[in-house]
Design a protein around this motif. Sequence first.
Motif, PDB file in Angstrom:
ATOM      1  N   VAL A  91      12.304  -6.214  -6.829  1.00  0.00           N
ATOM      2  CA  VAL A  91      11.142  -5.785  -7.615  1.00  0.00           C
ATOM      3  C   VAL A  91      10.733  -6.914  -8.567  1.00  0.00           C
ATOM      4  N   PHE A  92      11.734  -7.532  -9.188  1.00  0.00           N
ATOM      5  CA  PHE A  92      11.464  -8.666 -10.081  1.00  0.00           C
ATOM      6  C   PHE A  92      10.730  -9.776  -9.315  1.00  0.00           C
ATOM      7  N   ASP A  93      11.245 -10.122  -8.140  1.00  0.00           N
ATOM      8  CA  ASP A  93      10.628 -11.195  -7.343  1.00  0.00           C
ATOM      9  C   ASP A  93       9.196 -10.836  -6.963  1.00  0.00           C
ATOM     10  N   ALA A  94       8.968  -9.562  -6.606  1.00  0.00           N
ATOM     11  CA  ALA A  94       7.608  -9.142  -6.217  1.00  0.00           C
ATOM     12  C   ALA A  94       6.663  -9.240  -7.414  1.00  0.00           C
ATOM     13  N   MET A  95       7.175  -8.894  -8.611  1.00  0.00           N
ATOM     14  CA  MET A  95       6.301  -8.987  -9.789  1.00  0.00           C
ATOM     15  C   MET A  95       5.941 -10.432 -10.095  1.00  0.00           C
ATOM     16  N   MET A  96       6.891 -11.333  -9.860  1.00  0.00           N
ATOM     17  CA  MET A  96       6.636 -12.740 -10.165  1.00  0.00           C
ATOM     18  C   MET A  96       5.798 -13.434  -9.086  1.00  0.00           C
ATOM     19  N   ASP A  97       6.072 -13.102  -7.815  1.00  0.00           N
ATOM     20  CA  ASP A  97       5.469 -13.879  -6.717  1.00  0.00           C
ATOM     21  C   ASP A  97       4.630 -13.057  -5.754  1.00  0.00           C
ATOM     22  N   GLY A  98       4.609 -11.729  -5.936  1.00  0.00           N
ATOM     23  CA  GLY A  98       3.968 -10.862  -4.952  1.00  0.00           C
ATOM     24  C   GLY A  98       4.996 -10.399  -3.928  1.00  0.00           C
ATOM     25  N   GLY A  99       4.697  -9.294  -3.273  1.00  0.00           N
ATOM     26  CA  GLY A  99       5.628  -8.756  -2.272  1.00  0.00           C
ATOM     27  C   GLY A  99       5.267  -7.321  -1.966  1.00  0.00           C
ATOM     28  N   SER A 100       5.849  -6.812  -0.871  1.00  0.00           N
ATOM     29  CA  SER A 100       5.454  -5.477  -0.406  1.00  0.00           C
ATOM     30  C   SER A 100       6.659  -4.593  -0.105  1.00  0.00           C
ATOM     31  N   PHE A 101       6.539  -3.315  -0.508  1.00  0.00           N
ATOM     32  CA  PHE A 101       7.527  -2.290  -0.159  1.00  0.00           C
ATOM     33  C   PHE A 101       6.840  -1.142   0.583  1.00  0.00           C
ATOM     34  N   VAL A 102       5.647  -1.410   1.089  1.00  0.00           N
ATOM     35  CA  VAL A 102       4.859  -0.348   1.733  1.00  0.00           C
ATOM     36  C   VAL A 102       5.568   0.157   2.990  1.00  0.00           C
ATOM     37  N   ASP A 103       5.546   1.481   3.145  1.00  0.00           N
ATOM     38  CA  ASP A 103       6.135   2.099   4.336  1.00  0.00           C
ATOM     39  C   ASP A 103       5.400   3.418   4.576  1.00  0.00           C
ATOM     40  N   ASP A 104       4.878   3.587   5.793  1.00  0.00           N
ATOM     41  CA  ASP A 104       4.081   4.801   5.989  1.00  0.00           C
ATOM     42  C   ASP A 104       4.930   6.064   6.089  1.00  0.00           C
ATOM     43  N   LYS A 105       6.264   5.927   6.043  1.00  0.00           N
ATOM     44  CA  LYS A 105       7.117   7.132   5.988  1.00  0.00           C
ATOM     45  C   LYS A 105       6.811   7.951   4.714  1.00  0.00           C
ATOM     46  N   TYR A 106       6.339   7.278   3.669  1.00  0.00           N
ATOM     47  CA  TYR A 106       6.053   8.002   2.418  1.00  0.00           C
ATOM     48  C   TYR A 106       4.919   9.010   2.583  1.00  0.00           C
ATOM     49  N   LEU A 107       4.124   8.828   3.629  1.00  0.00           N
ATOM     50  CA  LEU A 107       2.974   9.729   3.805  1.00  0.00           C
ATOM     51  C   LEU A 107       3.351  11.042   4.491  1.00  0.00           C
ATOM     52  N   GLU A 108       4.564  11.080   5.068  1.00  0.00           N
ATOM     53  CA  GLU A 108       4.894  12.249   5.890  1.00  0.00           C
ATOM     54  C   GLU A 108       4.831  13.543   5.095  1.00  0.00           C
ATOM     55  N   SER A 109       5.423  13.554   3.883  1.00  0.00           N
ATOM     56  CA  SER A 109       5.446  14.818   3.128  1.00  0.00           C
ATOM     57  C   SER A 109       4.041  15.208   2.650  1.00  0.00           C
ATOM     58  N   VAL A 110       3.201  14.225   2.347  1.00  0.00           N
ATOM     59  CA  VAL A 110       1.825  14.558   1.928  1.00  0.00           C
ATOM     60  C   VAL A 110       1.056  15.147   3.112  1.00  0.00           C
ATOM     61  N   GLU A 111       1.284  14.558   4.271  1.00  0.00           N
ATOM     62  CA  GLU A 111       0.601  15.058   5.467  1.00  0.00           C
ATOM     63  C   GLU A 111       1.033  16.504   5.752  1.00  0.00           C
ATOM     64  N   LEU A 112       2.325  16.783   5.583  1.00  0.00           N
ATOM     65  CA  LEU A 112       2.802  18.161   5.777  1.00  0.00           C
ATOM     66  C   LEU A 112       2.151  19.100   4.776  1.00  0.00           C
ATOM     67  N   PHE A 113       2.049  18.632   3.531  1.00  0.00           N
ATOM     68  CA  PHE A 113       1.417  19.453   2.484  1.00  0.00           C
ATOM     69  C   PHE A 113      -0.024  19.791   2.868  1.00  0.00           C
ATOM     70  N   ILE A 114      -0.755  18.786   3.329  1.00  0.00           N
ATOM     71  CA  ILE A 114      -2.156  19.035   3.716  1.00  0.00           C
ATOM     72  C   ILE A 114      -2.206  20.001   4.905  1.00  0.00           C
ATOM     73  N   GLY A 115      -1.306  19.773   5.872  1.00  0.00           N
ATOM     74  CA  GLY A 115      -1.269  20.654   7.045  1.00  0.00           C
ATOM     75  C   GLY A 115      -0.984  22.097   6.658  1.00  0.00           C
ATOM     76  N   SER A 116      -0.130  22.294   5.652  1.00  0.00           N
ATOM     77  CA  SER A 116       0.242  23.663   5.258  1.00  0.00           C
ATOM     78  C   SER A 116      -0.925  24.400   4.609  1.00  0.00           C
ATOM     79  N   ARG A 117      -1.935  23.673   4.167  1.00  0.00           N
ATOM     80  CA  ARG A 117      -3.097  24.293   3.501  1.00  0.00           C
ATOM     81  C   ARG A 117      -4.230  24.590   4.471  1.00  0.00           C
ATOM     82  N   ARG A 118      -4.077  24.140   5.724  1.00  0.00           N
ATOM     83  CA  ARG A 118      -5.204  24.293   6.666  1.00  0.00           C
ATOM     84  C   ARG A 118      -5.160  25.637   7.374  1.00  0.00           C
TER      85      ARG A 118
END
Length: 157
Positions: A130-157
């Motif tokens: 995290v320190f290195d990313a703040m100093m130089d840039g970097g990514s921790f993006v992962d589309d696994k984080y979207l799974e629970s939001v997608e389930l939440f949206i699906g449960s409302r449909r």
Amino acid sequence: MTIIVFSSRSGSSEWYARALASRTELDVFPVSDHPDGEDMVFFGWLRNDTVVGIGDVDPNRLLAVCVVGLDDVKKFPKREVADRNGIHVPVYYMRGWIDRKRLNPLDKAVLLAVCVMMKLKGLDPKDEPVFDAMMDGGSFVDDKYLESVELFIGSRR
Ligand SMILES: Cc1cc2nc3c(=O)[nH]c(=O)nc-3n(C[C@H](O)[C@H](O)[C@H](O)COP(=O)(O)O)c2cc1C
């Protein structure tokens, strides 16, 4: 109708918002240009304990808030961030990136101050990426984080 709205400085919150939109076929808008009167899932980047942009949407229209930050998931202070930003709907945390080319000088100065504080306190090896990313840039993006939001949206449909 449900829409997706985002605020993003360096692009990762926008990336998540657009990825969720393509998974769910919901329309997606930047916070500066979103239609009134629609229920929404909001994506906002974390600046200290503020979810940037959330003050620009109608709180009564929020269905869920996705907070995008750099820190490890276990370190995300969900309750404090919800209280601080007046959020009373489900909160999801996802790790983003820093693209330093897209930060303004104030943001860069704040990051530098945070890095100095981390160094002075003594850097835990787990914090080094995290320190290195703040100093130089970097990514921790992962589309696994979207799974629970997608389930939440699906449960409302
Ligand atoms: C000034 C500043 C303050 C930040 N504060 C935090 C923070 O308190 N906690 C955190 O996890 N990430 C923090 N970040 C990292 C951003 O939340 C992270 O890079 C996020 O992915 C940015 O989203 P964006 O790419 O949509 O702009 C900060 C970044 C900047 C520039």
